[in-house]
Structure formats: C-alpha cells, structure tokens
Enzyme design. Structure first.
Site, short mmCIF file in Angstrom:
data_model
loop_
_atom_site.label_atom_id
_atom_site.label_comp_id
_atom_site.label_asym_id
_atom_site.label_seq_id
_atom_site.Cartn_x
_atom_site.Cartn_y
_atom_site.Cartn_z
N TRP A 199 -3.35 3.88 2.19
CA TRP A 199 -3.28 4.21 3.61
C TRP A 199 -4.63 5.11 3.98
O TRP A 199 -5.11 5.00 5.24
CB TRP A 199 -2.08 4.88 4.25
CG TRP A 199 -1.95 5.59 5.42
CD1 TRP A 199 -1.91 5.06 6.64
CD2 TRP A 199 -2.49 6.95 5.93
NE1 TRP A 199 -2.07 5.68 7.48
CE2 TRP A 199 -2.40 7.11 7.19
CE3 TRP A 199 -2.87 7.62 5.17
CZ2 TRP A 199 -2.79 7.97 7.92
CZ3 TRP A 199 -3.24 9.07 5.78
CH2 TRP A 199 -3.28 9.34 7.21
N TYR B 128 0.85 -1.27 -0.04
CA TYR B 128 0.13 0.03 0.00
C TYR B 128 0.97 1.32 0.00
O TYR B 128 2.14 1.27 0.33
CB TYR B 128 -0.92 -0.11 1.22
CG TYR B 128 -0.26 0.31 2.47
CD1 TYR B 128 -0.15 1.53 3.08
CD2 TYR B 128 0.18 -1.04 3.29
CE1 TYR B 128 0.36 1.78 4.23
CE2 TYR B 128 0.65 -0.55 4.66
CZ TYR B 128 0.79 0.57 5.11
OH TYR B 128 1.54 0.91 6.19
N CYS B 129 0.38 2.42 -0.37
CA CYS B 129 0.94 3.63 -0.54
C CYS B 129 -0.20 4.49 -0.03
O CYS B 129 -0.75 4.05 1.02
CB CYS B 129 1.60 4.12 -1.57
SG CYS B 129 0.33 4.28 -3.18
N PHE B 130 -0.12 5.94 -0.20
CA PHE B 130 -1.20 6.91 0.41
C PHE B 130 -2.54 6.55 -0.14
O PHE B 130 -3.44 6.33 0.87
CB PHE B 130 -0.47 8.29 0.18
CG PHE B 130 -1.38 9.51 0.70
CD1 PHE B 130 -1.42 9.55 2.24
CD2 PHE B 130 -2.19 10.17 -0.09
CE1 PHE B 130 -2.05 10.49 2.77
CE2 PHE B 130 -2.97 11.18 0.61
CZ PHE B 130 -2.95 11.25 2.00
#
Length: 342
Positions: free
Chosen positions: A113, A84-86
C-alpha cells in the site's frame, strides 16, 4: 503500478483500521490479523521479536483458513488475484503463499500500500492539469450542485468534488449519517474519478476552496481549475431558501444543532448578528433564519473567497436559474452543453 482492472479479486491483507483509512478501489479486506491482534503483535515485537512473529503467524494461519472457507468461494477460481499489505512484506507473503499453493493465479503488489500511496500522490500532481475545466461559481444555495448533477444527466463530463468528499463545503455542510473519507481515501477516490474522464472533453466542476470539510484538494487541481472557464450561477433568494430547507432539513428540525456549529464564527459576524440568529432559531423561524444567514454571512464570505481565487469572476458569463426543479435544471444543462461543451 498495476492496472488494477485486470484482477478479479484484490485482497487487502492489512487490519480493518488500516483498510478503513485508505485502500485500492475495489479491494476486499481479508486481514491476516484484526485490529486487536495487530496491536498485540506490535506491542510484543518491542521486547520479543520471535515471540511476536510466532503469535502473528498463528493468528494469520487461523484467519486465512477462515477466509479460504468463507470468503474465497465468492470469487472465481480462474481469475487473477492481487494481494497487498502495508509494504508488501510478511502479511501479503502469507496470503500469497497460501493462494499459490492452492493453485490461484496470484501476484503480490511490490511495495504494498505504501508504494500505491506514493503513486497516487504522483498521479494527483500530473493528472489534473491534463483537463480543461468548466467551473461553476455562485453563492451557497443557488443550485450549483444540482446543476452539476443535471449536466451529468445531460451527457457532460462531471466530477462532483463535494460528493466525493461527502460534505457540502461549509461549516454546516456535514452530511448527516455519512462521515467524510480520510484524506488518503479522498485522494484515492478523486484519482479514481479523474481516471474515468477523457482529457479531450471539458470537465465540469464546482468552484471550491482549498478544503471541503476536513479534506484538502490537491494544489494541482485548484491551480488547473483557476485556469479554466468560469460560469456564474444565480438564483433568487426565494428559491435559495427553499433549497436550504430541503438540503438542511435536519437543521430545520434541530436549529440549536445548527447554532452550535455556527458559534465558531460568532466573532466574525459580531455578537449582535449572532443573537439575531439565536432569536430566529428559538422562534422556529427557519426560512427567515436561512435567508439572514445567506445575506449577512454566506454571501459576503463567498464573495471574498471567490475573488481571491478567481479575480476576474465578474467577467464570466452568468446563468440565471429560474427553476431549480430537476426538469428545469436539465433543460438549462442541455442548453449549456450545446453552448460550452465543445
């Protein structure tokens, strides 16, 4: 939202600064760009979008290659991986594509996130009211936190809010060498602890105000605690002073450091009282100073606060702690479990 326990590896592709503020419990930070690279790409993006992406991809490929060589071998190849990232966008896609090409069983967290954070906030509104709370109350230094630990050892279900917040809850409650988590990460850690608990069993906590140091408790938790069973804790002043000397040993060795923090409440206690604190600190009379602080500030302040939150507190059962040693508290905890933990 995913059941994160099914993954053998959760990769947080964001920068270290973002990871430090909050992350999924158990996630490993393998950033595609570091803090400086992330800032550089962001700055260039304002004037040259394609150039920013070009630099970002070059940094990302180099960093992912390094992670593949140094970090991925530490984890099983046949396990499930979550990335995952932002927002679940470009950074996690770069990781996803690389791992899928290699042959990993990999998934990308939809919404990243940001979606996870939204889920945490929703959970903290609905999860705390599921529990029946047993709330320990009592003035500072009376042994509540140590009793809470003993209750856990005795087999009770316990959530230590001050432990999660890494703070003892007063103006001098900072834990030396251990910074508090961010508000977001505190929320994450709190939800993680609540998720381990069984709503069918009583949940023991310590009475707290709205904030513990710099972090704030969810309103749903505070409201639920107020509806719980309150139990008062009492210890004599001699024991309380000794407990302070153990818990605040750093201030006994640096009384001026404590006074520096207490100067913010000088207007509340009055100049004359504060000068007495200064005199005792200068003379190194720390037991006397600790007792005076409790009698003339902390006890009255706690009394006002607890009556606001729990107006019927004086009707609650009282537990006398005559022995604050681990063995003594464990014996009391076992008796309390028999009496209340049903």
């Amino acid at each position: 939202m995913h059941d994160f326990s099914c993954y053998s590896l959760i990769i947080d592709a964001r920068s270290p600064r973002e990871f430090a503020e909050d992350h999924i419990p158990g996630a490993v930070n393998m950033p595609v760009v570091n803090n400086d690279e992330y800032a550089e790409v962001g700055t260039l993006h304002r004037t040259d979008k394609m150039g920013a992406y070009s630099i970002g991809v070059r940094y990302s490929l180099a960093n992912i290659a390094r992670h593949l060589s140094e970090d991925l071998p530490k984890y099983p190849k046949d396990g499930k991986v979550l990335v995952y990232c932002f927002r679940g966008g470009k950074r996690s896609k770069l990781w996803f594509d690389a791992l899928e090409t290699i042959g990993y069983d990999v998934q990308k967290l939809q919404g990243g996130w940001k979606a996870y954070r939204r889920w945490v906030n929703e959970q903290l509104e609905t999860v705390p009211p599921k529990f029946n709370y047993h709330v320990l109350s009592g003035p500072t230094g009376c042994g509540k936190t140590r009793l809470l630990c003993a209750l856990r050892e005795a087999g009770c279900q316990v959530v230590d809010l001050e432990e999660i917040a890494c703070h003892r809850g007063s103006i001098i409650g900072a834990v030396p060498g251990s910074p508090q988590p961010s508000q977001k990460y505190f929320d994450t850690l709190l939800l993680e602890e609540l998720a381990k608990c069984d709503p069918a069993r009583p949940l023991w906590v310590e009475a707290e105000s709205k904030k513990i140091g710099n972090v704030q408790l969810p309103a749903s938790l505070l409201d639920s605690m107020r509806k719980g069973t309150t139990i008062r804790v009492h210890a004599d002043m001699r024991q309380r002073v000794e407990l302070w000397r153990q818990d605040y040993k750093h201030f006994e060795e640096d009384p001026q450091g404590m006074l520096e923090r207490l100067r913010f409440i000088r207007s509340l206690v009055g100049g004359k009282e504060y000068e007495e604190w200064v005199k005792l600190a200068d003379e190194g009379q720390m037991p006397e100073l600790f007792e005076r602080l409790m009698r003339n500030h902390y006890d009255p302040a706690y009394r006002r606060s607890i009556l606001r939150e729990y107006p019927k507190i004086d009707q609650s059962p009282l537990i006398e702690l005559n022995d604050l040693s681990p063995a003594g508290l464990l014996e009391v905890a076992r008796q309390m479990r028999t009496q209340y933990d049903t």
